[in-house]
Motif scaffolding. Sequence first.
Motif, PDB file in Angstrom:
ATOM      1  N   PRO A 422       0.812  -1.233   0.000  1.00 17.67           N
ATOM      2  CA  PRO A 422       0.000   0.000   0.000  1.00 17.67           C
ATOM      3  C   PRO A 422       0.840   1.277   0.000  1.00 17.67           C
ATOM      4  O   PRO A 422       0.401   2.302  -0.524  1.00 17.67           O
ATOM      5  CB  PRO A 422      -0.813  -0.128   1.298  1.00 17.67           C
ATOM      6  N   LEU A 423       2.043   1.220   0.564  1.00 16.29           N
ATOM      7  CA  LEU A 423       2.912   2.395   0.569  1.00 16.29           C
ATOM      8  C   LEU A 423       3.430   2.681  -0.834  1.00 16.29           C
ATOM      9  O   LEU A 423       3.441   3.835  -1.283  1.00 16.29           O
ATOM     10  CB  LEU A 423       4.082   2.172   1.527  1.00 16.29           C
ATOM     11  N   ALA A 424       3.845   1.629  -1.554  1.00 14.55           N
ATOM     12  CA  ALA A 424       4.433   1.820  -2.880  1.00 14.55           C
ATOM     13  C   ALA A 424       3.382   2.097  -3.943  1.00 14.55           C
ATOM     14  O   ALA A 424       3.630   2.876  -4.870  1.00 14.55           O
ATOM     15  CB  ALA A 424       5.246   0.582  -3.262  1.00 14.55           C
ATOM     16  N   SER A 425       2.212   1.463  -3.829  1.00 12.47           N
ATOM     17  CA  SER A 425       1.202   1.564  -4.882  1.00 12.47           C
ATOM     18  C   SER A 425       0.034   2.467  -4.532  1.00 12.47           C
ATOM     19  O   SER A 425      -0.700   2.908  -5.418  1.00 12.47           O
ATOM     20  CB  SER A 425       0.663   0.170  -5.221  1.00 12.47           C
ATOM     21  N   GLY A 426      -0.177   2.711  -3.236  1.00  4.96           N
ATOM     22  CA  GLY A 426      -1.373   3.436  -2.815  1.00  4.96           C
ATOM     23  C   GLY A 426      -2.626   2.598  -2.893  1.00  4.96           C
ATOM     24  O   GLY A 426      -3.738   3.117  -2.722  1.00  4.96           O
ATOM     25  N   ARG A 427      -2.469   1.295  -3.123  1.00  5.57           N
ATOM     26  CA  ARG A 427      -3.614   0.397  -3.267  1.00  5.57           C
ATOM     27  C   ARG A 427      -3.382  -0.877  -2.465  1.00  5.57           C
ATOM     28  O   ARG A 427      -2.261  -1.158  -2.043  1.00  5.57           O
ATOM     29  CB  ARG A 427      -3.851   0.045  -4.741  1.00  5.57           C
ATOM     30  N   GLU A 428      -4.431  -1.651  -2.307  1.00  6.56           N
ATOM     31  CA  GLU A 428      -4.364  -2.904  -1.571  1.00  6.56           C
ATOM     32  C   GLU A 428      -4.580  -4.083  -2.519  1.00  6.56           C
ATOM     33  O   GLU A 428      -5.296  -3.954  -3.518  1.00  6.56           O
ATOM     34  CB  GLU A 428      -5.401  -2.926  -0.448  1.00  6.56           C
ATOM     35  N   PRO A 429      -3.992  -5.233  -2.228  1.00  8.40           N
ATOM     36  CA  PRO A 429      -4.162  -6.400  -3.092  1.00  8.40           C
ATOM     37  C   PRO A 429      -5.505  -7.073  -2.852  1.00  8.40           C
ATOM     38  O   PRO A 429      -6.248  -6.736  -1.927  1.00  8.40           O
ATOM     39  CB  PRO A 429      -3.005  -7.311  -2.675  1.00  8.40           C
ATOM     40  N   SER A 430      -5.781  -8.060  -3.699  1.00  7.73           N
ATOM     41  CA  SER A 430      -6.994  -8.858  -3.543  1.00  7.73           C
ATOM     42  C   SER A 430      -6.811  -9.830  -2.379  1.00  7.73           C
ATOM     43  O   SER A 430      -5.892 -10.661  -2.395  1.00  7.73           O
ATOM     44  CB  SER A 430      -7.287  -9.625  -4.835  1.00  7.73           C
ATOM     45  N   GLU A 431      -7.672  -9.727  -1.374  1.00  9.05           N
ATOM     46  CA  GLU A 431      -7.541 -10.575  -0.188  1.00  9.05           C
ATOM     47  C   GLU A 431      -7.722 -12.044  -0.536  1.00  9.05           C
ATOM     48  O   GLU A 431      -6.975 -12.908  -0.066  1.00  9.05           O
ATOM     49  CB  GLU A 431      -8.562 -10.140   0.869  1.00  9.05           C
ATOM     50  N   SER A 432      -8.699 -12.361  -1.380  1.00  6.88           N
ATOM     51  CA  SER A 432      -8.962 -13.772  -1.712  1.00  6.88           C
ATOM     52  C   SER A 432      -7.821 -14.371  -2.524  1.00  6.88           C
ATOM     53  O   SER A 432      -7.355 -15.478  -2.237  1.00  6.88           O
ATOM     54  CB  SER A 432     -10.285 -13.894  -2.476  1.00  6.88           C
ATOM     55  N   LEU A 433      -7.340 -13.637  -3.532  1.00  8.62           N
ATOM     56  CA  LEU A 433      -6.230 -14.147  -4.339  1.00  8.62           C
ATOM     57  C   LEU A 433      -4.967 -14.250  -3.492  1.00  8.62           C
ATOM     58  O   LEU A 433      -4.192 -15.206  -3.635  1.00  8.62           O
ATOM     59  CB  LEU A 433      -5.993 -13.231  -5.542  1.00  8.62           C
ATOM     60  N   SER A 434      -4.745 -13.297  -2.597  1.00 10.82           N
ATOM     61  CA  SER A 434      -3.556 -13.317  -1.747  1.00 10.82           C
ATOM     62  C   SER A 434      -3.534 -14.548  -0.861  1.00 10.82           C
ATOM     63  O   SER A 434      -2.495 -15.218  -0.723  1.00 10.82           O
ATOM     64  CB  SER A 434      -3.519 -12.064  -0.868  1.00 10.82           C
ATOM     65  N   ARG A 435      -4.669 -14.857  -0.249  1.00 10.88           N
ATOM     66  CA  ARG A 435      -4.724 -16.023   0.638  1.00 10.88           C
ATOM     67  C   ARG A 435      -4.593 -17.326  -0.151  1.00 10.88           C
ATOM     68  O   ARG A 435      -3.925 -18.269   0.298  1.00 10.88           O
ATOM     69  CB  ARG A 435      -6.017 -16.004   1.448  1.00 10.88           C
ATOM     70  N   THR A 436      -5.226 -17.395  -1.326  1.00 11.79           N
ATOM     71  CA  THR A 436      -5.084 -18.592  -2.165  1.00 11.79           C
ATOM     72  C   THR A 436      -3.634 -18.810  -2.558  1.00 11.79           C
ATOM     73  O   THR A 436      -3.112 -19.929  -2.505  1.00 11.79           O
ATOM     74  CB  THR A 436      -5.960 -18.458  -3.429  1.00 11.79           C
ATOM     75  N   ALA A 437      -2.962 -17.710  -2.958  1.00 12.34           N
ATOM     76  CA  ALA A 437      -1.557 -17.817  -3.345  1.00 12.34           C
ATOM     77  C   ALA A 437      -0.710 -18.292  -2.173  1.00 12.34           C
ATOM     78  O   ALA A 437       0.216 -19.102  -2.344  1.00 12.34           O
ATOM     79  CB  ALA A 437      -1.060 -16.463  -3.856  1.00 12.34           C
ATOM     80  N   PHE A 438      -1.000 -17.794  -0.958  1.00 14.39           N
ATOM     81  CA  PHE A 438      -0.224 -18.228   0.204  1.00 14.39           C
ATOM     82  C   PHE A 438      -0.319 -19.732   0.393  1.00 14.39           C
ATOM     83  O   PHE A 438       0.706 -20.401   0.600  1.00 14.39           O
ATOM     84  CB  PHE A 438      -0.712 -17.529   1.472  1.00 14.39           C
ATOM     85  N   TRP A 439      -1.523 -20.280   0.341  1.00 16.60           N
ATOM     86  CA  TRP A 439      -1.662 -21.718   0.589  1.00 16.60           C
ATOM     87  C   TRP A 439      -1.007 -22.540  -0.509  1.00 16.60           C
ATOM     88  O   TRP A 439      -0.439 -23.609  -0.243  1.00 16.60           O
ATOM     89  CB  TRP A 439      -3.127 -22.080   0.769  1.00 16.60           C
ATOM     90  N   LEU A 440      -1.059 -22.058  -1.748  1.00 14.47           N
ATOM     91  CA  LEU A 440      -0.353 -22.764  -2.817  1.00 14.47           C
ATOM     92  C   LEU A 440       1.152 -22.766  -2.561  1.00 14.47           C
ATOM     93  O   LEU A 440       1.829 -23.784  -2.717  1.00 14.47           O
ATOM     94  CB  LEU A 440      -0.658 -22.097  -4.166  1.00 14.47           C
ATOM     95  N   VAL A 441       1.683 -21.613  -2.144  1.00 14.77           N
ATOM     96  CA  VAL A 441       3.126 -21.514  -1.867  1.00 14.77           C
ATOM     97  C   VAL A 441       3.497 -22.383  -0.670  1.00 14.77           C
ATOM     98  O   VAL A 441       4.488 -23.136  -0.716  1.00 14.77           O
ATOM     99  CB  VAL A 441       3.516 -20.041  -1.615  1.00 14.77           C
ATOM    100  N   PHE A 442       2.716 -22.316   0.388  1.00 20.53           N
ATOM    101  CA  PHE A 442       3.048 -23.040   1.613  1.00 20.53           C
ATOM    102  C   PHE A 442       2.999 -24.554   1.395  1.00 20.53           C
ATOM    103  O   PHE A 442       3.943 -25.278   1.739  1.00 20.53           O
ATOM    104  CB  PHE A 442       2.071 -22.632   2.718  1.00 20.53           C
ATOM    105  N   ILE A 443       1.905 -25.041   0.806  1.00 22.13           N
ATOM    106  CA  ILE A 443       1.769 -26.491   0.575  1.00 22.13           C
ATOM    107  C   ILE A 443       2.777 -26.957  -0.462  1.00 22.13           C
ATOM    108  O   ILE A 443       3.450 -27.987  -0.291  1.00 22.13           O
ATOM    109  CB  ILE A 443       0.328 -26.821   0.145  1.00 22.13           C
ATOM    110  N   GLY A 444       2.909 -26.194  -1.544  1.00 23.09           N
ATOM    111  CA  GLY A 444       3.841 -26.596  -2.594  1.00 23.09           C
ATOM    112  C   GLY A 444       5.273 -26.639  -2.101  1.00 23.09           C
ATOM    113  O   GLY A 444       6.024 -27.570  -2.427  1.00 23.09           O
ATOM    114  N   PHE A 445       5.663 -25.656  -1.288  1.00 25.94           N
ATOM    115  CA  PHE A 445       7.034 -25.632  -0.781  1.00 25.94           C
ATOM    116  C   PHE A 445       7.332 -26.862   0.065  1.00 25.94           C
ATOM    117  O   PHE A 445       8.349 -27.545  -0.136  1.00 25.94           O
ATOM    118  CB  PHE A 445       7.267 -24.356   0.043  1.00 25.94           C
ATOM    119  N   ASN A 446       6.478 -27.158   1.022  1.00 22.36           N
ATOM    120  CA  ASN A 446       6.755 -28.267   1.935  1.00 22.36           C
ATOM    121  C   ASN A 446       6.741 -29.609   1.218  1.00 22.36           C
ATOM    122  O   ASN A 446       7.586 -30.476   1.489  1.00 22.36           O
ATOM    123  CB  ASN A 446       5.742 -28.252   3.081  1.00 22.36           C
ATOM    124  N   LEU A 447       5.825 -29.793   0.290  1.00 19.08           N
ATOM    125  CA  LEU A 447       5.783 -31.070  -0.440  1.00 19.08           C
ATOM    126  C   LEU A 447       6.904 -31.183  -1.460  1.00 19.08           C
ATOM    127  O   LEU A 447       7.239 -32.280  -1.893  1.00 19.08           O
ATOM    128  CB  LEU A 447       4.428 -31.234  -1.128  1.00 19.08           C
TER     129      LEU A 447
END
Length: 838
Positions: A422-447
């Motif tokens: 928000p500091l760099a862009s003045g905007r906020e990301p998509s909450e749903s896409l952000s959370r989906t991306a997190f779980w993909l990264v977290f599960i994919g990394f560990n497996l």
Amino acid sequence: MSAVAPSTATPEDERLQALHDTWSTPPGWRGRLTAVNHSTIGLRFIVTGLAFFLIGGLLSMFIRLQLAWFGNEVLDPQRYAEFVTMHGTTMMFLFAVPIMEGFALYLVPKMLGARDLPFPRLSAFGYWCYLFGGLFLYSSFLFDAVPDSGWFMYVPLTDATWSPGLNADFWLIGVTFSEIAAVAAAVEMIVAILIGRAPGMDLRRIPLFAWAMLVTSFMIVFGFPPLILASILLEIQRAFGFVFFDPALGGDPLLWQHLFWLFGHPEVYIIFLPAAGVVSMVVSTFARRPMVGYTWIVLALVGTGFLSFGLWVHHMFTVGIPLLALAFFSAASMAVAIPMGIQVFAWIATLWAGRPWLRVPTLYLFGFFFVFVPGGLTGVMVAMVPFDWQAHDSHFVVAHLHHVLIGGLMFPLFAGLYYWLPLASGREPSESLSRTAFWLVFIGFNLTFLPMYLTGLLGMPRRSYTYLPELGFHWLNLVSTAAGFVLAVGMVAVLVDVALSFRHGPRARRNPWRAGTLEWAMQHPVPNFNFASVPRVQGRDALWADPMLAEATSRPDGLLGDARHGVRELIGSSLLDARPEQVIRVSGPTWLPLVAALVLAMLLACFIAKLYWLALAMALPLFAVLWRWAWTTGDPGGPDAVEAEPGLVLPTQGAARNAPGWWALVMSLLVDGSLFASLVFSYFYLWLGTEAWPPAGIAIAGWPAAITSLVLLAACAGAAQFATRALRSDARGRAAAGWLATGLLGTGFLVAQAWAMAPTGAPGTHAYASVAWTLAGFHIVHVLLAMLFAAFVAARLRRNLVTAARPLEARVTAGLWRYTVAQGVLAWGVIHLFPRLA
């Protein structure tokens, strides 16, 4: 005739407009190429780092496809070796360090309450070197000369005998070129944090990310030179027939490993400590309370930095080092877990004592805790020598490396990316896409990486392009490969989410996280000057200590609020308690950084093409660009003092004792001293491996030649001291004569040094001759550089730009001469005295 409407602009509006005009960047492509503002350069580092991250990730997908099943032919053995080399090189040198430096370049001035960095042109030059170094490395694909010897480039596989093509040359020159950016950013960060803080921000109030970057920058200053030296030595051996690493002629291949890992293990913490600083910032904000154990975290950062330099043999347990030495390095490898643990417990205590706010950055924090702690525990395992002997060069080490580096960097990086978005862009990301991306990264990394521990324990070697079905771990490899693609999708989703938020995200309000540090005091979009008035800090979390501070910094009625001079100005503060001491005048948009980087790139391209005379000729335009750069630094001809605010008159940096140029010299000489110490280390390491030093057939210079060179070198120091004293007395004519005398005496020293080195013979005859000539040549370069500095000061004296009231350039040149003479005395003792005593 119609009446002209009276202007409605207030004096405050006019001062704001003057600030915008002074700090603006020209529009269009010209502005993009000449910009030097720290926010622009920092964002360029981040975007370029993420681009190299995608390229390195794509290479890793091909690697995983090749290993997904036994007998695969996705990559042939040669291409597999190339992809493994380029993947590791990209992630270590073109992504991990540069992207965190990008975060620092963008954020640290804002956190410190500064308008910019003290050397904006240096930051821009560093970025272009980074970009051109990466492009230089990847241009090897165009010439079918892709490096293929691993990201650590062990000799003898990389010498001219076993790698006769240009493959290794592209790596050595490309990586060394890009490392200029890291060193430049480190010098910039150290000077900015030491003397560029807002009034009131004493050492006990520096944000923890800035502390982490200060420690990291000092680690770069001492840690990168050994690798730079190793790369130079190997390139000299490949190009000119020196024999540093040839055991048949007194060299030793293990010298490369020592120099590489003197850089390589601190590199792990150079990557991790900035990420730890990000974690500290995000934890405090989302726990809604100040960080628990601030002082302990600072001590832990400093302790980690010190201990990391005693661990390099951690990577060399299997090369035949004596067991007593192995025990020491094993203990040191486990001891570094103590300061790391202090930080982890402080983070947990802060979350425990606060009221955690579960947002996307917090998710990445929890992912970091889950991933990094097991990765650290496997580090303790490989620190034990008997276990390391079994796991060395297996996929267990690959899993550990990725667990620590990706777990210790990527999760904090994404937490910071979403936190400061928000500091760099003045905007906020998509909450749903952000959370989906997190779980993909977290599960994919560990497996992806947890099965690699098992394949490593089952005997799968690293860097092997295939394996036999009888070994029985093909199903584990298949799981790793499938999960790797899940991880890749998650990472792409993160980057797409961030990119889309710059245009389509909902607008963020000012300080949406209700954070306490100064970067959140700024408006959206963030102006190029950051603060209309430089803030005065009253607490560690400045915005929590003074809720009205954000509003006060938006009005141009305080410190440096008046831009009528038309020059970009920063406040220089005292080292300990951050009292205003000087006004630092910095450059605006300029072509000089880009032109300097382009000329340097052309010089290196000529060198790799073996056009050595043309490469030497390119030094002339490079010298001309750098002379122009130095001549226009620091507002030449400007006033000796300016009014920073009503009633407060401060000297400009040319007249200040604590000037950034002086600190830049000190930091640069620390870099150079580390380079020189690494070269002396190489000399004595090679001496320990030979029976006769120098060997039969190589003579040492006679005393007349050796003593003549030493006397002339000492005379240079005397002439520099004479010139300095003359300037203090405002005798500019005598001062100019003194500086010109150093040039004449320096020329005499060069002739005497050539006379003294003549008996050593050709450098390719023995490792002693190679390292002795390199030591002498290294010092000769410094003498030539000091002579150029002296000529520069003499020219400035003629133009009345250096005076008794503005002595900065003369002080810097005198300091360089003192260092050069001290270095020369040490080199003289190593070359001429030690062989007689050994």
